[in-house]
Design a protein around this motif. Structure first.
Motif, PDB file in Angstrom:
ATOM      1  N   UNK A  48       0.803  -1.219   0.000  1.00 31.96           N
ATOM      2  CA  UNK A  48       0.000   0.000   0.000  1.00 31.96           C
ATOM      3  C   UNK A  48       0.834   1.266   0.000  1.00 31.96           C
ATOM      4  N   UNK A  49       0.181   2.367  -0.265  1.00 32.23           N
ATOM      5  CA  UNK A  49       0.807   3.687  -0.239  1.00 32.23           C
ATOM      6  C   UNK A  49       0.293   4.444   0.976  1.00 32.23           C
ATOM      7  N   UNK A  50       1.188   4.971   1.780  1.00 39.46           N
ATOM      8  CA  UNK A  50       0.815   5.778   2.948  1.00 39.46           C
ATOM      9  C   UNK A  50       0.355   7.140   2.444  1.00 39.46           C
ATOM     10  N   UNK A  55      -3.497  14.369   3.671  1.00 39.13           N
ATOM     11  CA  UNK A  55      -4.634  14.882   4.425  1.00 39.13           C
ATOM     12  C   UNK A  55      -5.948  14.231   4.087  1.00 39.13           C
ATOM     13  N   UNK A  56      -5.920  13.108   3.393  1.00 42.31           N
ATOM     14  CA  UNK A  56      -7.153  12.394   3.082  1.00 42.31           C
ATOM     15  C   UNK A  56      -7.151  11.800   1.688  1.00 42.31           C
ATOM     16  N   UNK A  57      -8.114  10.935   1.472  1.00 50.62           N
ATOM     17  CA  UNK A  57      -8.228  10.201   0.216  1.00 50.62           C
ATOM     18  C   UNK A  57      -8.444  11.121  -0.984  1.00 50.62           C
ATOM     19  N   UNK A  58      -9.329  12.090  -0.845  1.00 53.07           N
ATOM     20  CA  UNK A  58      -9.612  12.978  -1.984  1.00 53.07           C
ATOM     21  C   UNK A  58      -8.375  13.780  -2.391  1.00 53.07           C
ATOM     22  N   UNK A  59      -7.615  14.256  -1.400  1.00 47.58           N
ATOM     23  CA  UNK A  59      -6.389  14.982  -1.717  1.00 47.58           C
ATOM     24  C   UNK A  59      -5.373  14.065  -2.386  1.00 47.58           C
ATOM     25  N   UNK A  60      -5.299  12.830  -1.929  1.00 44.90           N
ATOM     26  CA  UNK A  60      -4.388  11.860  -2.552  1.00 44.90           C
ATOM     27  C   UNK A  60      -4.780  11.652  -4.012  1.00 44.90           C
ATOM     28  N   UNK A  61      -6.062  11.448  -4.273  1.00 42.18           N
ATOM     29  CA  UNK A  61      -6.511  11.252  -5.661  1.00 42.18           C
ATOM     30  C   UNK A  61      -6.206  12.481  -6.506  1.00 42.18           C
ATOM     31  N   UNK A  62      -6.384  13.668  -5.955  1.00 45.00           N
ATOM     32  CA  UNK A  62      -6.073  14.887  -6.689  1.00 45.00           C
ATOM     33  C   UNK A  62      -4.598  14.966  -7.020  1.00 45.00           C
ATOM     34  N   UNK A  63      -3.758  14.480  -6.118  1.00 44.66           N
ATOM     35  CA  UNK A  63      -2.302  14.521  -6.361  1.00 44.66           C
ATOM     36  C   UNK A  63      -1.912  13.629  -7.538  1.00 44.66           C
ATOM     37  N   UNK A  64      -2.669  12.593  -7.795  1.00 43.60           N
ATOM     38  CA  UNK A  64      -2.378  11.701  -8.914  1.00 43.60           C
ATOM     39  C   UNK A  64      -2.634  12.385 -10.251  1.00 43.60           C
ATOM     40  N   UNK A  65      -3.528  13.347 -10.265  1.00 47.30           N
ATOM     41  CA  UNK A  65      -3.874  14.063 -11.498  1.00 47.30           C
ATOM     42  C   UNK A  65      -3.037  15.306 -11.701  1.00 47.30           C
ATOM     43  N   UNK A  66      -2.168  15.623 -10.736  1.00 48.70           N
ATOM     44  CA  UNK A  66      -1.345  16.836 -10.829  1.00 48.70           C
ATOM     45  C   UNK A  66      -0.091  16.605 -11.633  1.00 48.70           C
TER      46      UNK A  66
END
Length: 66
Positions: A48-50, A55-66
């Motif tokens: 898994x990825x820490x 700061x949360x799942x939605x921010x993590x998903x947004x980082x993938x699109x950046x």
């Protein structure tokens, strides 16, 4: 954390659709209230990825699109 409300009569069908390695467990909120939550089987954590730093799942998903 996000807290969602689900009608009790729909809980069983919701849980039946939760894919492994996820499951449903219990958590104590800061307010002291108990709530059902997603848990993960320990074997899946090794790959898994820490995401705490995001700061949360939605921010993590947004980082993938950046």
């Amino acid at each position: 954390m996000e807290v969602w409300t689900l009608p009790e009569d729909q809980f069983g069908s919701f849980v039946a659709e939760v894919p492994e390695p996820l499951g449903i467990g219990n958590v104590t909120l800061d307010s002291g209230e108990m709530a059902k939550c997603f848990i993960c089987e320990p074997y899946a954590l090794a790959a898994g990825t820490e995401i705490t730093r995001f700061g949360g799942w939605r921010n993590y998903l947004s980082s993938l699109n950046s």
